[in-house]
Design a protein around this motif. Structure first.
Motif, PDB file in Angstrom:
ATOM      1  N   ALA A  66      38.448  42.553  37.315  1.00  0.00           N
ATOM      2  CA  ALA A  66      37.962  41.314  38.260  1.00  0.00           C
ATOM      3  C   ALA A  66      38.725  41.453  39.535  1.00  0.00           C
ATOM      4  CB  ALA A  66      38.222  40.188  37.302  1.00  0.00           C
ATOM      5  N   ALA A  68      40.605  39.721  42.404  1.00  0.00           N
ATOM      6  CA  ALA A  68      41.068  38.371  42.727  1.00  0.00           C
ATOM      7  C   ALA A  68      41.820  38.312  43.937  1.00  0.00           C
ATOM      8  CB  ALA A  68      41.655  37.583  41.587  1.00  0.00           C
ATOM      9  N   PRO A  69      41.885  37.693  44.862  1.00  0.00           N
ATOM     10  CA  PRO A  69      42.680  37.276  46.076  1.00  0.00           C
ATOM     11  C   PRO A  69      44.227  37.261  45.554  1.00  0.00           C
ATOM     12  CG  PRO A  69      40.865  35.665  45.988  1.00  0.00           C
ATOM     13  CD  PRO A  69      40.827  36.387  44.743  1.00  0.00           C
ATOM     14  N   TRP A  72      45.931  34.861  42.822  1.00  0.00           N
ATOM     15  CA  TRP A  72      44.917  34.144  42.028  1.00  0.00           C
ATOM     16  C   TRP A  72      45.103  34.779  40.693  1.00  0.00           C
ATOM     17  CZ3 TRP A  72      40.540  31.175  43.633  1.00  0.00           C
ATOM     18  CH2 TRP A  72      40.401  30.405  44.811  1.00  0.00           C
ATOM     19  N   PRO A  74      42.919  36.830  37.850  1.00  0.00           N
ATOM     20  CA  PRO A  74      41.656  37.459  38.005  1.00  0.00           C
ATOM     21  C   PRO A  74      40.967  36.893  36.545  1.00  0.00           C
ATOM     22  CG  PRO A  74      43.402  38.811  37.358  1.00  0.00           C
ATOM     23  CD  PRO A  74      44.146  37.487  37.572  1.00  0.00           C
ATOM     24  N   LEU A  75      39.681  36.504  36.909  1.00  0.00           N
ATOM     25  CA  LEU A  75      38.993  35.865  35.533  1.00  0.00           C
ATOM     26  C   LEU A  75      37.707  36.952  35.354  1.00  0.00           C
ATOM     27  CD1 LEU A  75      39.098  32.106  35.997  1.00  0.00           C
ATOM     28  CD2 LEU A  75      40.417  33.456  34.622  1.00  0.00           C
ATOM     29  N   SER A  77      33.675  37.853  34.796  1.00  0.00           N
ATOM     30  CA  SER A  77      32.415  37.122  35.275  1.00  0.00           C
ATOM     31  C   SER A  77      31.903  36.303  34.307  1.00  0.00           C
ATOM     32  CB  SER A  77      31.405  38.274  35.802  1.00  0.00           C
ATOM     33  OG  SER A  77      31.104  38.929  34.803  1.00  0.00           O
TER      34      SER A  77
END
Length: 143
Positions: A66, A68-69, A72, A74-75, A77
């Protein structure tokens, strides 16, 4: 979850045995009898090795990376999670009074037991007719 359900089933059986014996509380013999009865009619929980093998085979499938910025978490989808919706919501179509009366007139002359080819095909117009008939019935009930 499996252990909780198993324990609940065993304790429910033990409670039934205590009630049958005329006691208000459970005894160890009630629980032992319930466990023996449960094991006689069901295979019981899977062995530990089986669960480990299943977990090992499932864990060989890598998760998607994932993006992620910075800062953040990461999750995955939504397709890769349990909470992804697996259904489609169809909003009801609101008909005007004139459309409902037209539908009522159309329904009066038709034979409700007739099986047409269109009904078997599941066409869109047939579904719309069914929705219109349900809306007409709802309007009749309100009057």
């Amino acid at each position: 979850m499996l252990a909780r359900r198993y324990a609940g089933d065993v304790l429910g059986e033990a409670r039934a045995y205590a009630d049958h014996a005329g006691r208000a509380s459970l005894e160890a013999d009630d629980v032992h009898l319930a466990i023996r009865a449960k094991s006689a009619f069901s295979p019981g929980p899977p062995r530990r090795e089986v669960i480990f093998d299943l977990a090992r085979s499932r864990n060989t499938i890598p998760l998607h990376k994932a993006a992620a910025p910075p800062g953040w978490i990461p999750l995955p989808s939504l397709e890769d999670t349990i909470v992804s919706p697996n259904y489609l919501v169809v909003r009801p179509v609101m008909l005007s009074v004139d459309q409902v009366e037209e539908t009522e007139d159309d329904d009066e002359g038709s034979d409700p037991n007739s099986n047409t080819e269109q009904e078997h095909n599941g066409s869109t117009s047939n579904k719309q007719t069914q929705i219109n008939a349900m809306a007409a019935a709802a309007v009749r009930q309100r009057r």
